[in-house]
Structure formats: structure tokens, C-alpha cells
Scaffold this motif. Structure first.
Motif, PDB file in Angstrom:
ATOM      1  N   LYS A 264       0.836  -1.215   0.000  1.00 55.73           N
ATOM      2  CA  LYS A 264       0.000   0.000   0.000  1.00 55.73           C
ATOM      3  C   LYS A 264       0.865   1.257   0.000  1.00 55.73           C
ATOM      4  CE  LYS A 264      -3.463   2.430   2.786  1.00 55.73           C
ATOM      5  NZ  LYS A 264      -2.728   3.501   3.477  1.00 55.73           N
ATOM      6  N   GLY A 265       0.578   2.126  -1.005  1.00 59.07           N
ATOM      7  CA  GLY A 265       1.329   3.376  -1.071  1.00 59.07           C
ATOM      8  C   GLY A 265       2.173   3.460  -2.324  1.00 59.07           C
ATOM      9  N   ILE A 266       1.732   2.757  -3.382  1.00 55.82           N
ATOM     10  CA  ILE A 266       2.465   2.747  -4.662  1.00 55.82           C
ATOM     11  C   ILE A 266       1.924   3.898  -5.527  1.00 55.82           C
ATOM     12  CG2 ILE A 266       2.824   1.410  -6.809  1.00 55.82           C
ATOM     13  CD1 ILE A 266       4.228   0.057  -4.487  1.00 55.82           C
ATOM     14  N   LEU A 267       2.856   4.664  -6.134  1.00 57.60           N
ATOM     15  CA  LEU A 267       2.418   5.758  -7.020  1.00 57.60           C
ATOM     16  C   LEU A 267       3.167   5.775  -8.348  1.00 57.60           C
ATOM     17  CD1 LEU A 267       1.969   8.741  -4.496  1.00 57.60           C
ATOM     18  CD2 LEU A 267       0.161   7.609  -5.785  1.00 57.60           C
ATOM     19  N   SER A 268       4.093   4.819  -8.543  1.00 64.36           N
ATOM     20  CA  SER A 268       4.828   4.840  -9.817  1.00 64.36           C
ATOM     21  C   SER A 268       4.703   3.487 -10.515  1.00 64.36           C
ATOM     22  CB  SER A 268       6.308   5.168  -9.578  1.00 64.36           C
ATOM     23  OG  SER A 268       6.993   4.031  -9.115  1.00 64.36           O
ATOM     24  N   PRO A 269       4.655   3.516 -11.852  1.00 67.32           N
ATOM     25  CA  PRO A 269       4.610   2.262 -12.599  1.00 67.32           C
ATOM     26  C   PRO A 269       5.825   1.374 -12.288  1.00 67.32           C
ATOM     27  CG  PRO A 269       4.050   4.102 -14.027  1.00 67.32           C
ATOM     28  CD  PRO A 269       4.495   4.688 -12.717  1.00 67.32           C
ATOM     29  N   ARG A 270       6.976   2.010 -12.038  1.00 65.36           N
ATOM     30  CA  ARG A 270       8.182   1.228 -11.702  1.00 65.36           C
ATOM     31  C   ARG A 270       7.950   0.394 -10.444  1.00 65.36           C
ATOM     32  NH1 ARG A 270      13.509   1.961  -8.332  1.00 65.36           N
ATOM     33  NH2 ARG A 270      11.924   2.156  -6.726  1.00 65.36           N
ATOM     34  N   ASP A 271       7.383   1.028  -9.422  1.00 65.69           N
ATOM     35  CA  ASP A 271       7.166   0.309  -8.164  1.00 65.69           C
ATOM     36  C   ASP A 271       6.086  -0.771  -8.317  1.00 65.69           C
ATOM     37  OD1 ASP A 271       9.161   1.714  -6.958  1.00 65.69           O
ATOM     38  OD2 ASP A 271       7.852   3.061  -5.819  1.00 65.69           O
ATOM     39  N   ALA A 272       5.115  -0.519  -9.188  1.00 64.02           N
ATOM     40  CA  ALA A 272       4.105  -1.557  -9.451  1.00 64.02           C
ATOM     41  C   ALA A 272       4.782  -2.774 -10.070  1.00 64.02           C
ATOM     42  CB  ALA A 272       3.019  -1.017 -10.379  1.00 64.02           C
ATOM     43  N   ARG A 273       5.717  -2.521 -10.994  1.00 65.34           N
ATOM     44  CA  ARG A 273       6.431  -3.639 -11.633  1.00 65.34           C
ATOM     45  C   ARG A 273       7.257  -4.412 -10.604  1.00 65.34           C
ATOM     46  NH1 ARG A 273      11.419  -3.555 -13.299  1.00 65.34           N
ATOM     47  NH2 ARG A 273      11.530  -1.294 -13.563  1.00 65.34           N
ATOM     48  N   LEU A 274       7.941  -3.658  -9.712  1.00 68.33           N
ATOM     49  CA  LEU A 274       8.765  -4.333  -8.690  1.00 68.33           C
ATOM     50  C   LEU A 274       7.886  -5.152  -7.740  1.00 68.33           C
ATOM     51  CD1 LEU A 274      11.357  -1.495  -7.920  1.00 68.33           C
ATOM     52  CD2 LEU A 274      11.761  -3.645  -9.138  1.00 68.33           C
ATOM     53  N   ALA A 275       6.713  -4.609  -7.419  1.00 67.01           N
ATOM     54  CA  ALA A 275       5.781  -5.349  -6.540  1.00 67.01           C
ATOM     55  C   ALA A 275       5.383  -6.663  -7.213  1.00 67.01           C
ATOM     56  CB  ALA A 275       4.546  -4.499  -6.251  1.00 67.01           C
ATOM     57  N   ARG A 276       5.096  -6.564  -8.495  1.00 66.75           N
ATOM     58  CA  ARG A 276       4.718  -7.771  -9.257  1.00 66.75           C
ATOM     59  C   ARG A 276       5.878  -8.767  -9.258  1.00 66.75           C
ATOM     60  NH1 ARG A 276       5.562  -8.283 -14.662  1.00 66.75           N
ATOM     61  NH2 ARG A 276       5.619  -6.040 -15.024  1.00 66.75           N
ATOM     62  N   GLU A 277       7.097  -8.241  -9.457  1.00 62.00           N
ATOM     63  CA  GLU A 277       8.264  -9.128  -9.560  1.00 62.00           C
ATOM     64  C   GLU A 277       8.591  -9.847  -8.249  1.00 62.00           C
ATOM     65  OE1 GLU A 277      10.351  -6.770 -13.278  1.00 62.00           O
ATOM     66  OE2 GLU A 277      11.352  -6.697 -11.325  1.00 62.00           O
ATOM     67  N   ASP A 281       0.435  -9.969  -4.442  1.00 61.98           N
ATOM     68  CA  ASP A 281      -0.855 -10.278  -5.072  1.00 61.98           C
ATOM     69  C   ASP A 281      -1.613  -9.013  -5.438  1.00 61.98           C
ATOM     70  OD1 ASP A 281      -0.975 -13.283  -4.600  1.00 61.98           O
ATOM     71  OD2 ASP A 281      -0.539 -12.499  -2.598  1.00 61.98           O
ATOM     72  N   GLY A 282      -1.214  -7.901  -4.812  1.00 63.09           N
ATOM     73  CA  GLY A 282      -1.936  -6.669  -5.111  1.00 63.09           C
ATOM     74  C   GLY A 282      -1.178  -5.452  -4.645  1.00 63.09           C
ATOM     75  N   ILE A 283      -1.664  -4.290  -5.077  1.00 62.84           N
ATOM     76  CA  ILE A 283      -1.096  -3.014  -4.611  1.00 62.84           C
ATOM     77  C   ILE A 283      -2.246  -2.057  -4.312  1.00 62.84           C
ATOM     78  CG2 ILE A 283       1.121  -3.134  -5.828  1.00 62.84           C
ATOM     79  CD1 ILE A 283      -0.117  -1.450  -8.065  1.00 62.84           C
ATOM     80  N   VAL A 284      -1.975  -1.089  -3.444  1.00 57.56           N
ATOM     81  CA  VAL A 284      -2.919   0.018  -3.270  1.00 57.56           C
ATOM     82  C   VAL A 284      -2.227   1.267  -3.804  1.00 57.56           C
ATOM     83  CG1 VAL A 284      -4.370   1.332  -1.698  1.00 57.56           C
ATOM     84  CG2 VAL A 284      -3.808  -1.044  -1.145  1.00 57.56           C
ATOM     85  N   VAL A 285      -2.788   1.821  -4.872  1.00 59.27           N
ATOM     86  CA  VAL A 285      -2.274   3.067  -5.421  1.00 59.27           C
ATOM     87  C   VAL A 285      -2.814   4.176  -4.508  1.00 59.27           C
ATOM     88  CG1 VAL A 285      -2.120   4.506  -7.474  1.00 59.27           C
ATOM     89  CG2 VAL A 285      -2.376   2.021  -7.706  1.00 59.27           C
ATOM     90  N   SER A 286      -1.896   4.838  -3.803  1.00 57.38           N
ATOM     91  CA  SER A 286      -2.338   5.705  -2.695  1.00 57.38           C
ATOM     92  C   SER A 286      -1.277   6.748  -2.380  1.00 57.38           C
ATOM     93  CB  SER A 286      -2.550   4.814  -1.456  1.00 57.38           C
ATOM     94  OG  SER A 286      -2.640   5.583  -0.270  1.00 57.38           O
ATOM     95  N   ASN A 287      -1.705   7.966  -2.043  1.00 62.06           N
ATOM     96  CA  ASN A 287      -0.763   8.921  -1.438  1.00 62.06           C
ATOM     97  C   ASN A 287      -1.088   9.108   0.042  1.00 62.06           C
ATOM     98  OD1 ASN A 287      -2.847  10.834  -1.319  1.00 62.06           O
ATOM     99  ND2 ASN A 287      -2.129  11.984  -3.096  1.00 62.06           N
ATOM    100  N   HIS A 288      -1.656   8.048   0.639  1.00 56.23           N
ATOM    101  CA  HIS A 288      -1.907   8.001   2.081  1.00 56.23           C
ATOM    102  C   HIS A 288      -2.903   9.085   2.500  1.00 56.23           C
ATOM    103  CE1 HIS A 288       0.218   5.877   5.550  1.00 56.23           C
ATOM    104  NE2 HIS A 288      -0.617   6.665   6.203  1.00 56.23           N
TER     105      HIS A 288
END
Ligand SMILES: Cc1cc2nc3c(=O)[nH]c(=O)nc-3n(C[C@H](O)[C@H](O)[C@H](O)COP(=O)(O)O)c2cc1C
Length: 393
Positions: A264-277, A281-288
Motif C-alpha cells: 500500500k502506497g504505490i504511485l509509480s509504474p516502476r514500483d508496481a512492476r517491482l511489486a509484481r516481480e 498479489d496486489g497493490i494500493v495506489v495511494s498517497n496516504h
């Protein structure tokens, strides 16, 4: 029964939507406590920007599409819920409203939507597991490997179903508004805070003293697998921000947590890719909710690009979502579900479980109307062709 009926009638007159709950509790709460919930970091720009970014998206409805079969059913991590929105994790909730964690969780369970317990809560994981078996858990995790393993074990043993790692708090943010209103964590009974509390006897008696009678000195119950520091202890200043926490540590959690793992707290496509890698299982796109980096983008500005990098991960979003239309906008941009924070805590503070249940039902009603007006039978049908975006200031 009669009392509950009168309460519902009063609510129906005064709270027409989620935002109304803020107005209802503003004067009831000590300034410092209200400011803690309402506020953001630095100048509070991200809080305002979250609402503006959502408002700047306009919708393009399709008509005559037969919208008589509407349903909000949403499957997240293999479980089917009755709506696509989720109660976000909020630390210290039960200091704001009496037993607010349980109030929100009871209402969420009854409505069959997910509830997320914060690590920073005074309600222990084990107690929450009784209120809402399978509730979600949001961790502020220490990078220590043994601590990670013990925490995973504690959450699993209690029976919570999902481990959400909050990743946007490497350090505590700059909350000038808390300094101005006198809110501190650890709690310090300054002269200003005492006066503020005395001016709000309803909160002093109905929340603070009642909580102490029920639980003793409130303790932050879930940041550590073993210790529960009191809200007055210096220890708790250091528990949330872990500057040394890295992707390597997140990977370690993935190894030890067998259920759904969400960042929780992902805001960049790069970090979404790293989370996937690393196998999230999921991410929360969030600025808290605008409470961390004050110049951060709003999730709706980056959702589409993040969706593209997310593969099979479940993509959730939060920060500023209040209306049925906001939820549809988020889902049209690629979110599978939307977390909502402050309004549910305000509702719990105003009227406990019944007020939260009412808030959930108002939002569901709004979403139902908005789906029909947009021309869809499910929120999942909303897509990019339904949106027109203006630049936000
Ligand atoms: C009072 C308060 C406490 C919060 N505590 C936490 C927390 O402990 N962990 C966390 O991941 N997010 C926390 N958040 C952020 C929420 O989970 C969520 O991201 C945010 O509130 C969503 O924005 P909204 O309030 O505009 O809906 C907190 C938010 C508030 C308002």
C-alpha cells in the motif's frame, strides 16, 4: 428499538453523503484530535489535490443500454463482496471515536465489505479476528527478519486473511497541523491539550475516559509481534517509520506470508512492476490520503499507467474518494476496488456501528444510481471510454 429509529431518522436528515460526517463531528472532537484525522502533510496540498483531481475527471454516459440488472458484487483475492469499496486502515481510530475499530469492522462485516485493521491501532489483531474473522491487516513492519516472521505468524494465527504492507512511511511525515493543534504521538498531556479536552466533555467522557475504563491505558497493539507500548511511551515514536526497509525485506514477507500480500502506497509504474516481480498479489495506489509526500500525485493521475504494469495483480486505490462517481472513475482507470478512510472514521465517531452501516448504505445507494446514469450494470464495466480528463491545478 425506538431510540435506534430516532437515531436513523436524525442521520437521514443530517448526513446525506460521506462528506457530511466530517461536519457532524468537527465540533464534537477536540481540535487536536479532529486535526489529526483531517490533516495532511506540510501545506495540506495533496489532500486538496486528491479531491480536485477526481473532480477534474468528467464522465461520458451511454444511454438506452438496459441497466435493470445492476449489481455491485466484487471479487477481491478470491472472496466475493457486496460492493467494490473497502474500509482503509486508520491508526489510533479508537482514540478518535469510542471503540471505532470494532464499530467500523462490525458494520463492514454486516455489509459484506472488507475492513482493514491498522498496525497502529489500539485494538489487538486477536480481538479484531473475533469481530471480523478474515479481516485485512495493514502492517508498519520492522525490517528485522525475526520480527517479520513473528508478525506473519501472529497475523495468521489470529485468523486475519490479508497482509497489507504500508510502504509510503519510511519516516514520519511533516505534520505541521498537528504541531499547531497540539496533537502528539506519543501523547503528551500539555496544558493546551488538557484545555482542548476540557472544552469537549462529550469526547472526554464518552471516548477518553470510557476507553480507559474499558481497556486501561490505550496501547498501540499491532506494530510489534510481542510488545504493546502505551500511547504515552516514547517507544512509539520510532515504530512506524523504518528508513532501512527495502524491497529485499518485502520479499522476505512474501516468503513467510502464505495469504494475499498487498503493498500500500504505490504511485509509480516502476514500483508496481517491482511489486509484481517480488510476487505481491496486489497493490494500493495511494498517497496516504495526502498525509505523506505533500507534492505527491493523486492516484487517479497515475492509475492507468500503473494498471499497465500490474499484470495479474489486484489494483486497489485510495485518497480522496467520496462519491459513487469517484469509485466509478477509479475503476474506469483500472482499479479493482477503492479504499475509503476518513469518512468511515467520522461516522464511527458520530454514531458507532449504526452510523458506519448507514454511511456504507448511502454510498452503495449513490453508486447504484451512478451506475444506472453512466449506463453500466456493474462497476467493473466502467472503462476509459466513459471518462474525459481536464488538467488539474
Ligand atoms: C486518521 C488516519 C490514520 C491513518 N493511519 C494509517 C495507518 O495506520 N496505516 C496506513 O497504511 N494508512 C493509514 N492512513 C491512510 C489510510 O489508510 C488511507 O490511505 C487514506 O485515509 C485514504 O484517504 P481518504 O481518507 O481521503 O479516504 C490513515 C489515515 C487517516 C485519516
Amino acid at each position: 428499538m425506538r431510540k435506534r429509529h430516532t437515531f436513523s431518522k436524525r442521520l437521514a436528515r443530517t448526513a446525506l453523503n460521506l462528506e457530511d460526517f466530517e461536519t457532524l463531528v468537527r465540533r464534537r472532537l477536540p481540535r487536536s484530535v479532529f486535526g489529526y484525522v483531517e490533516g495532511g502533510a506540510d501545506d495540506g496540498d495533496a489532500v486538496t489535490h486528491n479531491r480536485n483531481a477526481l473532480r477534474a475527471i468528467r464522465m461520458i454516459p451511454n444511454v438506452l443500454g438496459d441497466v435493470s440488472q445492476r449489481t455491485q458484487q466484487t471479487t477481491l483475492f478470491g472472496q466475493t463482496f457486496s460492493a467494490p469499496f473497502i474500509v482503509a486502515p486508520m491508526g489510533a481510530s479508537s482514540i478518535v471515536g469510542y471503540d471505532a475499530d470494532n464499530a467500523m469492522a462490525h458494520a463492514a462485516r454486516r455489509a459484506n465489505i472488507p475492513f482493514t485493521l491498522s498496525a497502529n491501532s489500539i485494538t489487538p489483531i486477536e480481538e479484531m479476528a473475533k469481530t471480523y474473522p478474515g479481516a485485512w491487516f495493514a502492517a508498519y513492519q520492522s525490517p528485522d527478519h525475526q520480527n517479520i516472521q513473528d508478525m506473519c505468524l501472529r497475523v495468521a494465527d489470529a485468523g486475519l486473511s490479508l497482509y497489507m504492507l504500508t510502504v509510503d512511511v519510511p519516516v514520519a511525515s511533516n505534520r505541521e497541523n498537528n504541531v499547531r493543534t497540539g496533537y502528539t504521538m506519543p501523547f503528551q498531556l500539555s496544558q493546551r491539550l488538557c484545555l482542548d479536552v476540557l472544552r469537549h466533555p462529550r469526547w472526554a467522557l464518552g471516548t477518553m475516559l470510557r476507553t480507559m475504563r474499558h481497556r486501561g491505558i490505550p496501547r498501540i497493539s499491532n506494530v510489534d509481534p510481542n510488545s504493546r507500548p502505551s500511547i504515552f511511551s516514547k517507544e512509539i515514536g520510532a515504530v512506524t517509520g523504518h528508513a532501512a526497509f527495502s524491497w529485499r525485506h518485502a520479499e522476505h514477507i512474501r516468503k513467510h506470508w502464505k495469504g494475499p500480500f498487498v503493498l500500500k502506497g504505490i504511485l509509480s509504474p516502476r514500483d508496481a512492476r517491482l511489486a509484481r516481480e517480488i510476487g505481491a498479489d496486489g497493490i494500493v495506489v495511494s498517497n496516504h490520503g495526502g498525509r505523506q509526500l505533500d507534492s505527491a500525485v493523486s492516484p487517479v493521475e497515475v492509475l492507468e499507467a500503473i494498471r499497465d504494469e500490474s499484470g495479474f495483480m489486484t489494483v486497489l486505490a485510495d485518497s480522496g474518494f467520496r462519491r459513487g462517481t469517484d469509485i466509478l472513475k477509479g475503476m474506469a482507470l483500472g482499479a479493482d476496488g477503492i479504499l475509503i478512510g476518513r469518512p468511515f472514521l467520522y461516522a464511527a465517531t458520530f454514531g458507532g456501528q449504526n452510523a458506519v452501516a448507514y454511511a456504507i448504505s448511502r454510498l452503495k445507494r449513490e453508486l447504484d444510481i451512478d451506475m444506472a446514469l453512466l449506463g453500466v450494470n456493474t462497476p467493473q464495466e466502467a472503462n476509459i471510454s466513459h471518462l474525459l480528463r481536464y488538467l488539474t491545478a
